[in-house]
Design an enzyme around this catalytic site. Structure first.
Site, short mmCIF file in Angstrom:
data_model
loop_
_atom_site.label_atom_id
_atom_site.label_comp_id
_atom_site.label_asym_id
_atom_site.label_seq_id
_atom_site.Cartn_x
_atom_site.Cartn_y
_atom_site.Cartn_z
N TRP A 10 1.02 -1.43 0.00
CA TRP A 10 0.19 0.10 0.10
C TRP A 10 0.84 1.21 -0.19
CZ3 TRP A 10 -4.76 -1.01 3.81
CH2 TRP A 10 -5.49 -2.04 3.19
N LYS A 11 2.22 1.10 0.31
CA LYS A 11 2.98 2.37 0.23
C LYS A 11 2.31 3.26 1.22
CE LYS A 11 4.65 0.95 -4.18
NZ LYS A 11 5.48 1.33 -5.47
N HIS A 97 12.91 -2.53 -0.54
CA HIS A 97 12.17 -1.98 -1.89
C HIS A 97 13.10 -0.70 -2.64
CE1 HIS A 97 9.09 0.09 -4.21
NE2 HIS A 97 8.28 -0.99 -4.11
N GLU A 99 12.33 1.82 -3.62
CA GLU A 99 12.11 3.19 -3.16
C GLU A 99 13.03 3.66 -1.98
OE1 GLU A 99 7.66 2.81 -3.07
OE2 GLU A 99 7.78 2.85 -5.25
N GLU A 170 11.76 -6.88 -8.58
CA GLU A 170 10.84 -5.69 -9.13
C GLU A 170 11.98 -4.86 -10.12
OE1 GLU A 170 7.46 -5.06 -6.16
OE2 GLU A 170 8.97 -4.08 -5.53
N GLY A 176 5.28 1.06 -10.82
CA GLY A 176 4.50 2.55 -10.84
C GLY A 176 4.20 3.26 -12.33
N SER A 216 4.01 -3.00 -11.69
CA SER A 216 3.01 -2.94 -12.73
C SER A 216 2.13 -4.21 -12.84
CB SER A 216 3.22 -2.30 -13.99
OG SER A 216 3.80 -0.77 -13.57
N GLY A 237 1.66 -3.00 -6.13
CA GLY A 237 1.37 -1.83 -5.65
C GLY A 237 0.31 -1.13 -5.69
N GLY A 238 0.36 -0.22 -7.06
CA GLY A 238 -1.12 0.54 -7.17
C GLY A 238 -2.39 -0.28 -7.35
P1 PGA Z 1 3.47 -1.24 -8.51
O1 PGA Z 1 4.34 -1.21 -7.49
O2 PGA Z 1 2.63 -2.38 -8.52
O3 PGA Z 1 2.67 0.13 -8.40
O4 PGA Z 1 4.36 -0.87 -10.04
C1 PGA Z 1 5.00 -2.44 -7.19
C2 PGA Z 1 5.74 -2.10 -5.88
O5 PGA Z 1 6.29 -0.81 -5.89
O6 PGA Z 1 5.84 -3.29 -5.18
#
Ligand code: PGA
Length: 254
Positions: A10-11, A97, A99, A170, A176, A216, A237-238
């Site tokens: 969910w970030k 991750h 990020e 990833e 994203g 994605s 993620g999204g």
């Molecule tokens: P995303 O993110 O599905 O929005 O690309 C994946 C993630 O960062 O774990």
């Protein structure tokens, strides 16, 4: 042990009310899913307990934290320790991750310490690896991902690795962006990771570890991605912020 897993990251999203509503909706929809996939909701720290409470004794869905400190305890304002997570009965934690690597300067050495802390407190790390676009374009992506795994995981015993650690591949360029890796690209890298584990440990350790794909993943592409023999599920993620899409992704596990 190797499992099919769909984890929703969910970030830094949702208010408490929205988080509870999303989790409730996921519980309701997932009740009708008839496969063996484990579902993990990687929610912001403040929502771990409320979401856990909502899940109560749900057999299929568990929570995860998105990070933890490399330190045991003490004067580290703003940090959350693995011991704290364990005291809340949180079973999983995402570590490494992209990020965190990109915006918070986390490198392989630091991540090795976080992995150790998580394991010491009986949390299962979901360890993320993956290459940025320029590395993919240069063609050195396999070497980079192998190095990320060596730096942060290869000090562990094979037993711990296969029993307790989940790897998520990833590619940064797919996160994203709506630009997912093809199922062939995902399969190829997962096979590279597994071979690397065979070389360091053994075939059985490599066969027993779950390797998720992230970047994605959506309702439309999940089935194809998850059909690859070395892809054991996804880190989403999204699409994990939309209960229906997330449930479709869980259903895509054979
Ligand atoms: P995303 O993110 O599905 O929005 O690309 C994946 C993630 O960062 O774990």
């Amino acid at each position: 042990m190797r499992h099919k897993i769909v984890a929703g990251n969910w970030k830094m999203n949702k208010s408490l009310e929205e988080a509870k509503a999303l989790a409730s909706e996921i519980v309701r929809l997932v009740a009708d899913v008839n496969n063996k996939a484990k579902v993990v909701l990687c929610v912001p720290y403040p929502y771990l307990l409320p979401v856990k409470e909502l899940l109560s004794d749900n057999k299929k869905i568990q929570v995860a934290a998105q990070n933890c400190s490399e330190h045991e305890s003490g004067a580290y304002t703003g940090e959350v320790s693995a011991a704290m997570l364990k005291s809340m009965d949180v079973p999983y934690v995402i570590l490494g991750h992209s990020e965190r690597r990109q915006y918070f300067g986390e490198d392989g050495k630091l991540l090795a310490k976080k992995i150790d802390k998580a394991l010491e407190h009986h949390l299962s790390p979901i360890f993320c690896c993956g290459e940025p676009l320029e590395i993919r374009e240069k063609g050195t992506h396999e070497a980079l991902v192998k190095r990320q795994i060596e730096e942060s995981l290869f000090h562990l015993s094979g037993e711990i690795l296969e029993d307790r650690v989940i790897i998520a591949y990833e590619p940064v360029w797919a996160i994203g962006t709506g630009k997912t890796a093809t199922s062939q690209q995902a399969q190829d890298m997962h096979a590279v990771i597994r071979k690397h584990i065979v070389k360091k440990y053994s075939q059985s350790v490599a066969d027993n570890i779950s390797i998720l794909y992230g970047g994605s993943v959506g309702a439309a592409n999940a089935k194809e991605l998850f059909a690859s023999p070395d892809v054991d599920g996804g880190l989403v993620g999204g699409a994990s912020l939309k209960s229906k899409d997330f449930t479709e992704i869980i259903k895509a596990i054979a």
